[in-house]
Design a protein around this motif. Structure first.
Motif, short mmCIF file in Angstrom:
data_model
loop_
_atom_site.label_atom_id
_atom_site.label_comp_id
_atom_site.label_asym_id
_atom_site.label_seq_id
_atom_site.Cartn_x
_atom_site.Cartn_y
_atom_site.Cartn_z
N SER A 127 0.92 -1.19 0.06
CA SER A 127 0.09 0.08 0.16
C SER A 127 1.05 1.30 -0.14
N ARG A 130 2.35 1.48 -3.61
CA ARG A 130 1.40 2.01 -4.53
C ARG A 130 1.07 3.52 -4.14
N ASP A 134 2.98 3.92 -9.85
CA ASP A 134 1.93 2.83 -10.21
C ASP A 134 2.80 1.75 -11.05
N LEU A 154 -3.24 -5.15 -4.64
CA LEU A 154 -2.01 -4.14 -4.93
C LEU A 154 -0.91 -4.46 -5.72
#
Length: 496
Positions: A127, A130, A134, A154
């Motif tokens: 997380s 991210r 990307d 993810l």
């Protein structure tokens, strides 16, 4: 192709008492200690059975540029300390941010990390990554990963080991590189996952035996039949009290949903087959001596519940006591973690006698006796077996103590005994010993099965129960069966 690379591995037994702190990751628990930058390349040598080593080798062969940030692992234990998690995760995230742009990111993770403040260590790390980029992220995982929905969401792809003992760790790193190339060439994968409704004790997960052997053969067959880039099944680490503990099947590709459903159906149908014999310490020793009397040696007894590779303290003395009580004439136990006992042995010197309370610092109490110091070592050795691969290991100052016919190998650092050299470095030749007790559950089989007349699994004291029903759970999903065939977890029952 420019790939950023980081590794952060820990298998967390939430029932174990000790934390994985900075010192635990600095040492590595049988694997390389925390390393950064080009140190990572030097530590993950091509002969090491480590996912990152396999990935690096495959990337070099393809001419890719791999930019290592850091790699670390710690011996399985209780939770990762909050400060340690934040320090390492922060360094990974900041390292990625500083080294962008890149074509992809590869992460060498375990999949069953629980920190003091974060129950899904890998999902949280993904997380945070991210939040800054990307670019495609490919992750290799242990067969014992407790894969969460967040991890699947993810990551562009997760790929798990297919063997236990994990003799395919480096090969999994190579498969991760192939998957990364496929992702860059073809674009995002279609994903599917399915949870299995029962937990599997690690002592019955060996992939050299059915049902796991046949199920992993089915995995390869189904993956090929559906043309999937990747299909994985993690049997899970059944010692983490959080809502997504347990086995998971997942896959990628146009037919991922059908392939995952087919494999999951076979795993559900095989539930009753996950069983086997477990011996109390006295019974295990009696069985081993009986086999010895018929000329069968060595007999290997797995001290599975005190396995440091699953969070055990590696110092409980149940099997050592049973051997001494039975008057076993030729046995060896390893490796017992007791730095104070090593210091006492060093002070007494080779051939000396030392009276001490050995082991038992965290559970069943020590073995109090007068021991003979048979060997001393600085703990530096080189492994050659299929599990660790060919690489250096440091167990710290070590001693072999003899009590009657029982030799007890004692070290200052913890590591799962899964290589014959972990006996030899203190003068014990495994092939010439009647009974070998190994603080391991399954991994030792890779190097010891070829020499073992018989392998027995014992339930001596330890932090890794072979029966999940022996723990008090609080956070599992309702209905998850704690053992193959039941019983099912019920929050109401646990709080009653």
């Amino acid at each position: 192709m420019r790939i950023l690379f980081a590794g952060f591995q820990h298998e967390t037994n939430t029932f174990a008492p000790d934390l994985a702190d900075d010192a635990a990751f600095a040492h590595g628990g049988g694997f390389p200690g925390l390393c950064r930058g080009e140190e990572v390349v030097r530590a993950l040598v091509p002969t090491a059975n480590i996912p990152g080593a396999g990935f690096l080798a495959a990337a070099r062969e393809a001419g890719a540029e791999v930019v290592p940030i850091l790699w670390c692992a710690a011996c399985p234990s209780g939770h990762v300390a909050r400060e340690t998690y934040e320090r390492i995760a922060g360094e990974i995230v900041n390292g990625i941010r500083a080294r962008l742009p890149a074509d992809a990111i590869y992460l060498d993770l375990h999949g069953a990390m629980v920190a003091e403040h974060v129950e899904d260590g890998e999902g949280e790390l993904l997380s945070r990554i991210r939040a800054i980029t990307d670019v495609p992220v490919i992750v290799s995982l242990d067969l014992h990963a407790n894969v969460t929905a967040r991890m699947v969401e993810l990551a562009d792809a997760l790929v798990a080991f297919r063997t236990y003992p994990h003799v395919d760790m480096a090969e999994t790193g190579r498969r991760a590189f192939a998957l990364l190339r496929r992702r860059l060439a073809d674009g995002p994968f279609v994903k599917a996952m399915s949870r299995i409704p029962y937990m599997i004790p690690i002592c019955w997960q060996a992939t050299e035996e059915d049902p796991a052997r046949g199920l992993y053969q089915s995995l390869a067959r189904i993956e090929a039949a559906h043309g999937l880039p990747s299909l994985s099944w993690a049997m899970g680490f059944p010692a983490a009290d959080f809502p997504e503990c347990g086995p998971v099947v997942w896959g990628y590709g146009a037919e991922a949903e059908a392939a995952v459903a087919a494999l999951a159906a076979e795993i559900r149908a095989a539930e009753a087959q996950f069983e086997g014999p477990l011996y109390a310490p006295d019974a295990a020793v009696a069985a081993a001596l009986s086999l010895n009397a018929r000329g069968q040696r060595p007999v290997v007894i797995a001290d599975a519940q005190d396995n440091p590779g699953a969070g055990g303290s590696s110092d409980t003395m149940g099997l050592a006591r049973a051997l001494v009580a039975a008057g076993a004439p030729d046995a060896a136990v390893g490796v017992i973690h007791d730095p104070a006992a090593v210091r006492a042995a060093q002070a007494a010197g080779l051939g000396g006698t030392v009276t001490l309370a050995l082991g038992g610092k965290t559970g069943d109490g020590p073995l109090q006796a007068a021991f003979t110091v048979e060997a001393l070592s600085d703990g530096k050795l080189r492994t050659y077996g299929p599990y660790y691969g060919e690489r250096d290991m440091d167990l710290g100052a070590s001693a072999c103590l003899r009590l009657g016919g029982v030799r007890l190998l004692v070290a200052s650092q913890k590591a799962q005994l899964a290589d014959r050299e972990m006996f030899r470095y203190l003068g014990v030749e495994p092939t010439d010993t009647d009974i070998l007790v190994v603080k391991s559950a399954i991994h030792f089989r890779a190097d010891f099965r070829p020499i073992a007349a018989e392998i027995l699994t014992a339930t001596a004291p330890g932090a890794m129960m072979m029966r999940a029903t022996d723990w008090a759970w609080h956070h599992l999903p309702e209905g998850l069966r704690l053992m193959p065939g039941g019983p099912a977890y019920s929050p109401a029952k646990e709080t009653a």
